[in-house]
Design an enzyme around this catalytic site. Structure first.
Site, PDB file in Angstrom:
ATOM      1  N   LYS A  90     -54.208  25.155-134.510  1.00 49.45           N
ATOM      2  CA  LYS A  90     -55.146  26.064-134.804  1.00 49.45           C
ATOM      3  C   LYS A  90     -55.194  27.183-133.726  1.00 49.45           C
ATOM      4  CE  LYS A  90     -58.482  27.865-137.289  1.00 49.45           C
ATOM      5  NZ  LYS A  90     -57.721  29.255-137.439  1.00 49.45           N
ATOM      6  N   GLN A 111     -55.509  27.162-125.796  1.00 53.02           N
ATOM      7  CA  GLN A 111     -56.271  26.780-127.204  1.00 53.02           C
ATOM      8  C   GLN A 111     -56.611  25.344-127.322  1.00 53.02           C
ATOM      9  OE1 GLN A 111     -56.666  29.984-129.120  1.00 53.02           O
ATOM     10  NE2 GLN A 111     -58.305  28.746-130.036  1.00 53.02           N
ATOM     11  N   LYS A 126     -50.971  29.179-131.349  1.00 47.75           N
ATOM     12  CA  LYS A 126     -51.278  30.685-131.170  1.00 47.75           C
ATOM     13  C   LYS A 126     -49.886  31.195-131.536  1.00 47.75           C
ATOM     14  CE  LYS A 126     -54.136  33.418-129.581  1.00 47.75           C
ATOM     15  NZ  LYS A 126     -56.038  33.422-129.344  1.00 47.75           N
ATOM     16  N   GLY A 165     -57.393  35.573-136.597  1.00 45.31           N
ATOM     17  CA  GLY A 165     -57.245  36.714-135.857  1.00 45.31           C
ATOM     18  C   GLY A 165     -57.228  36.740-134.199  1.00 45.31           C
ATOM     19  N   ASP A 166     -57.050  37.941-133.613  1.00 46.02           N
ATOM     20  CA  ASP A 166     -57.009  37.778-132.334  1.00 46.02           C
ATOM     21  C   ASP A 166     -56.948  39.432-132.084  1.00 46.02           C
ATOM     22  OD1 ASP A 166     -57.028  36.045-129.685  1.00 46.02           O
ATOM     23  OD2 ASP A 166     -55.359  37.696-129.090  1.00 46.02           O
ATOM     24  N   THR A 209     -67.636  34.968-132.016  1.00 46.13           N
ATOM     25  CA  THR A 209     -66.903  34.857-130.901  1.00 46.13           C
ATOM     26  C   THR A 209     -67.901  35.433-129.832  1.00 46.13           C
ATOM     27  OG1 THR A 209     -64.572  34.937-131.700  1.00 46.13           O
ATOM     28  CG2 THR A 209     -64.891  34.862-129.157  1.00 46.13           C
ATOM     29  N   ASN A 240     -63.711  43.218-131.432  1.00 52.21           N
ATOM     30  CA  ASN A 240     -64.478  42.313-132.246  1.00 52.21           C
ATOM     31  C   ASN A 240     -65.426  41.543-130.983  1.00 52.21           C
ATOM     32  OD1 ASN A 240     -64.654  38.953-132.978  1.00 52.21           O
ATOM     33  ND2 ASN A 240     -64.917  40.389-134.883  1.00 52.21           N
ATOM     34  N   SER A 376     -64.129  29.072-137.125  1.00 54.24           N
ATOM     35  CA  SER A 376     -63.097  29.037-137.864  1.00 54.24           C
ATOM     36  C   SER A 376     -62.846  27.773-138.491  1.00 54.24           C
ATOM     37  CB  SER A 376     -61.656  29.351-137.102  1.00 54.24           C
ATOM     38  OG  SER A 376     -61.495  30.592-137.005  1.00 54.24           O
TER      39      SER A 376
HETATM   40  P1  NDP Z   1     -59.868  43.251-130.525  1.00 48.13           P
HETATM   41  O1  NDP Z   1     -58.436  43.730-130.908  1.00 48.13           O
HETATM   42  O2  NDP Z   1     -60.769  43.560-131.644  1.00 48.13           O
HETATM   43  O3  NDP Z   1     -60.421  44.313-129.279  1.00 48.13           O
HETATM   44  C1  NDP Z   1     -59.731  44.301-128.053  1.00 48.13           C
HETATM   45  C2  NDP Z   1     -60.322  45.097-127.009  1.00 48.13           C
HETATM   46  O4  NDP Z   1     -59.800  45.031-125.806  1.00 48.13           O
HETATM   47  C3  NDP Z   1     -60.103  46.708-127.534  1.00 48.13           C
HETATM   48  O5  NDP Z   1     -61.279  47.481-126.800  1.00 48.13           O
HETATM   49  C4  NDP Z   1     -58.959  46.957-126.612  1.00 48.13           C
HETATM   50  O6  NDP Z   1     -58.752  48.488-126.482  1.00 48.13           O
HETATM   51  C5  NDP Z   1     -58.966  46.311-125.610  1.00 48.13           C
HETATM   52  N1  NDP Z   1     -57.906  45.852-124.608  1.00 48.13           N
HETATM   53  C6  NDP Z   1     -56.808  45.033-125.458  1.00 48.13           C
HETATM   54  N2  NDP Z   1     -55.630  45.267-124.653  1.00 48.13           N
HETATM   55  C7  NDP Z   1     -56.110  45.794-123.611  1.00 48.13           C
HETATM   56  C8  NDP Z   1     -55.236  46.058-122.337  1.00 48.13           C
HETATM   57  N3  NDP Z   1     -54.039  45.557-122.199  1.00 48.13           N
HETATM   58  N4  NDP Z   1     -56.039  46.655-121.365  1.00 48.13           N
HETATM   59  C9  NDP Z   1     -57.275  47.086-121.306  1.00 48.13           C
HETATM   60  N5  NDP Z   1     -57.938  47.011-122.782  1.00 48.13           N
HETATM   61  C10 NDP Z   1     -57.402  46.278-123.683  1.00 48.13           C
HETATM   62  O7  NDP Z   1     -59.527  42.051-130.085  1.00 48.13           O
HETATM   63  P2  NDP Z   1     -60.653  41.070-129.766  1.00 48.13           P
HETATM   64  O8  NDP Z   1     -62.083  41.643-129.382  1.00 48.13           O
HETATM   65  O9  NDP Z   1     -60.816  39.967-130.898  1.00 48.13           O
HETATM   66  O10 NDP Z   1     -59.964  39.971-128.606  1.00 48.13           O
HETATM   67  C11 NDP Z   1     -60.474  40.409-126.972  1.00 48.13           C
HETATM   68  C12 NDP Z   1     -60.436  39.045-126.395  1.00 48.13           C
HETATM   69  O11 NDP Z   1     -61.124  37.806-126.811  1.00 48.13           O
HETATM   70  C13 NDP Z   1     -58.945  38.576-126.274  1.00 48.13           C
HETATM   71  O12 NDP Z   1     -58.598  38.154-125.152  1.00 48.13           O
HETATM   72  C14 NDP Z   1     -58.925  37.566-127.228  1.00 48.13           C
HETATM   73  O13 NDP Z   1     -57.713  36.610-126.927  1.00 48.13           O
HETATM   74  C15 NDP Z   1     -60.028  37.033-126.968  1.00 48.13           C
HETATM   75  N6  NDP Z   1     -60.802  36.185-127.995  1.00 48.13           N
HETATM   76  C16 NDP Z   1     -60.744  36.457-129.423  1.00 48.13           C
HETATM   77  C17 NDP Z   1     -61.296  35.489-130.429  1.00 48.13           C
HETATM   78  C18 NDP Z   1     -61.706  36.217-131.567  1.00 48.13           C
HETATM   79  O14 NDP Z   1     -62.125  35.371-132.703  1.00 48.13           O
HETATM   80  N7  NDP Z   1     -61.240  37.566-132.147  1.00 48.13           N
HETATM   81  C19 NDP Z   1     -61.737  34.441-130.019  1.00 48.13           C
HETATM   82  C20 NDP Z   1     -61.773  33.783-128.863  1.00 48.13           C
HETATM   83  C21 NDP Z   1     -61.135  34.785-127.761  1.00 48.13           C
HETATM   84  P3  NDP Z   1     -58.179  49.208-127.423  1.00 48.13           P
HETATM   85  O15 NDP Z   1     -58.752  49.496-128.624  1.00 48.13           O
HETATM   86  O16 NDP Z   1     -57.956  50.744-126.754  1.00 48.13           O
HETATM   87  O17 NDP Z   1     -56.686  48.498-127.527  1.00 48.13           O
HETATM   88  O1  2IT Z   2     -58.701  32.927-128.968  1.00 51.97           O
HETATM   89  C1  2IT Z   2     -59.247  32.355-129.833  1.00 51.97           C
HETATM   90  O2  2IT Z   2     -59.841  31.525-129.859  1.00 51.97           O
HETATM   91  C2  2IT Z   2     -59.219  33.144-131.102  1.00 51.97           C
HETATM   92  N1  2IT Z   2     -58.421  34.015-131.237  1.00 51.97           N
HETATM   93  C3  2IT Z   2     -59.632  32.445-132.329  1.00 51.97           C
HETATM   94  C4  2IT Z   2     -58.729  31.551-132.859  1.00 51.97           C
HETATM   95  C5  2IT Z   2     -59.033  30.923-134.293  1.00 51.97           C
HETATM   96  O3  2IT Z   2     -58.382  30.207-134.860  1.00 51.97           O
HETATM   97  O4  2IT Z   2     -60.366  31.396-134.872  1.00 51.97           O
END
Ligand code: NDP
Ligand code: 2IT
Length: 444
Positions: A90, A111, A126, A165-166, A209, A240, A376
């Site tokens: 997952k 993870q 992943k 998603g991620d 999250t 997100n 999830s």
């Molecule tokens: P999104 O794609 O929704 O948003 C990512 C954000 O981070 C955007 O604002 C983006 O800016 C910025 N960003 C991405 N890459 C870079 C970079 N290299 N340098 C600077 N800014 C950056 O992703 P999420 O919000 O889903 O994910 C954010 C983090 O949270 C990640 O580390 C992800 O692995 C983690 N995460 C996500 C989960 C989920 O359920 N979605 C669960 C657990 C962890 P821009 O728009 O300009 O690209």
């Molecule tokens: O980093 C993370 O935990 C995620 N992007 C969510 C993974 C999931 O299966 O919901």
């Protein structure tokens, strides 16, 4: 040489040019030292650590698709099925130009422990691709997602591997991937999570999250004699995780004064306007300059800088290695009392150590951002029983899970004489369940 050091050296030698993977393994193994040393002979004989750091399976494939000009494009894609000791693989799918095998392996490794900490039956995996959805038309994104799933469908399933998603993979991408999976396989099953509400998604998964991050942060503050209400919070990212972290922080009475994206950041001393942020990022998919243009109280700055703003609580919610040693020094100098990671591994090891050494409460991502994957898993449960729970039901389960995660890592840290070291506590608590399951299942 100790078993931990031997295994870390092996990881570096066998996985060259994967610095993020080395970093994730180092952080985990260092904090497991005390547990490993107490069971060294048995673990060594079973090669438990060698198996833990080696993915069960790594899939690498090409994704050809046609752009709007009729030109064929080719991307690299990955799915790392890291560990299935406690449940089906997952973990999310990252779509970002920086994606490579080492990044997917670091995320898959994290993870394993995160999923274990949720208390739910999910293993670690992943995936992703170096495809960049930014600036692409909806048709191009669909073409990529369909081609990606045309290969990926062979390796996933509701009881084997359930992606989500991620970064770069949101509701739009999950929808296109789900449609293609169903078309190829001819089955309607919960093979992905983060689905839309009209086709098997769970209420509160979108928010999970960010909300979960705040539930854990609130519990951590409360158990250390603080209250989130009235605190000033700085957040990085504007995707997100950042958006729903901002929303929940405000609901809990805190003031969030920054957000950022990959080109700049916003300082809004009156507090971030979440409705405007959602409009700019979720609807228009635009830059933060548009937020600043529509909001007189906000300043826009190019580059990075959110950690220079005075705050009580800092929540990195963008990407890996975005909070460096100098940022940690600035946070400490400005009186920050807590850092909780919404992103995966956003804080470098030296920055983490500096924060901890200076008395800052530090909640690592594998605990603090586990609310997404936990919800999830709740989506998987709802899909299995072909029912949908209410928002309140899912949200209250999420809150219970986050409070439990805080106490699991707090208790583990205390048990191993590292009270307050939540990095060690989370790694140990996550590891023990997986190690027990791996041992019970024999040499596989
Ligand atoms: P999104 O794609 O929704 O948003 C990512 C954000 O981070 C955007 O604002 C983006 O800016 C910025 N960003 C991405 N890459 C870079 C970079 N290299 N340098 C600077 N800014 C950056 O992703 P999420 O919000 O889903 O994910 C954010 C983090 O949270 C990640 O580390 C992800 O692995 C983690 N995460 C996500 C989960 C989920 O359920 N979605 C669960 C657990 C962890 P821009 O728009 O300009 O690209
Ligand atoms: O980093 C993370 O935990 C995620 N992007 C969510 C993974 C999931 O299966 O919901």
């Amino acid at each position: 040489m100790s078993y931990v050091d031997e295994v870390f050296q092996m990881v570096v030698e066998k996985n060259p040019a994967q610095p993020e993977f080395h970093q994730a393994v180092k952080e985990v193994l260092e904090s497991l030292r005390v547990v490993i040393e107490a069971n060294e002979d048995a673990y060594r004989k079973d090669a438990l650590l060698e198996r833990l750091v080696t993915p069960e399976r790594q899939l690498l494939f090409r994704v050809p698709w046609v752009d709007d000009k009729g030109q064929v494009q080719v991307n690299n894609a990955f799915r790392v099925q890291f560990n299935s000791a406690i449940g089906p693989y997952k973990g999310g799918l990252r779509l970002h130009p920086s994606v490579n095998l080492g990044i997917i392996k670091f995320l898959g490794f994290e993870q394993i422990f995160k999923n274990s900490l949720t208390g739910l039956p999910i293993g670690g995996g992943k995936g992703g691709s170096d495809f960049d959805p930014k600036g692409k038309s909806d048709r191009e994104v669909m073409a990529f997602c369909q081609s990606f799933m045309t290969e990926l469908n062979k390796y996933i399933g509701a009881d084997t591997d359930v992606p989500a998603g991620d970064i770069g993979t949101g509701a739009r991408e999950i929808g296109y991937m789900y449609g293609q999976y169903k078309r190829i396989k001819g089955v309607y099953e919960g093979v992905l999570t983060g689905k839309g509400l009209s086709y098997g998604g769970s209420l509160a998964r979108t928010e999970a999250t960010g909300y979960g991050l705040l539930y854990l942060t609130e519990e951590m503050l409360k158990c250390n004699g603080h209250d989130l209400s009235g605190k000033t919070v700085v957040i990085s990212g504007s995707g997100n995780v950042a958006i729903y972290a901002t929303q929940k922080a405000q609901q809990l009475g805190a003031k969030v004064v920054t957000v950022s994206d990959s080109t700049g950041w916003v300082y809004d001393p009156e507090g971030i306007d979440v409705a405007l942020l959602k409009e700019v990022k979720e609807v228009k998919r635009a830059r933060l300059t548009e937020y600043a243009a529509a909001r007189p109280s906000a300043e826009y700055h190019e580059g990075r800088g959110v950690w220079s703003i005075k705050c009580d609580v800092a929540l990195p919610c963008a990407t890996q290695n975005e909070l460096l040693l100098d940022d940690a020094k600035a946070l400490v100098a400005n009186g920050c009392i807590a850092v909780a990671e919404g992103a995966n591994m956003p804080t470098t090891i030296d920055a983490t150590e500096y924060l901890q050494a200076n008395g800052v409460l530090f909640a690592p991502g594998k605990a603090a951002n586990a609310g997404g994957v936990a919800t999830s898993a709740l989506e998987m449960s709802q899909n299995s029983e072909r029912l949908s729970w209410t928002f309140e039901e899912v949200d209250s389960k999420l809150k219970g899970i986050m409070v439990n995660i805080f106490h699991s890592m707090d208790d583990a840290a205390k048990k191993y004489n590292m009270e307050g070291n939540y990095v060690a506590g989370a790694n140990i608590a996550g590891f023990l369940k997986v190690a027990d399951a791996m041992t019970a299942q024999g040499i596989v």
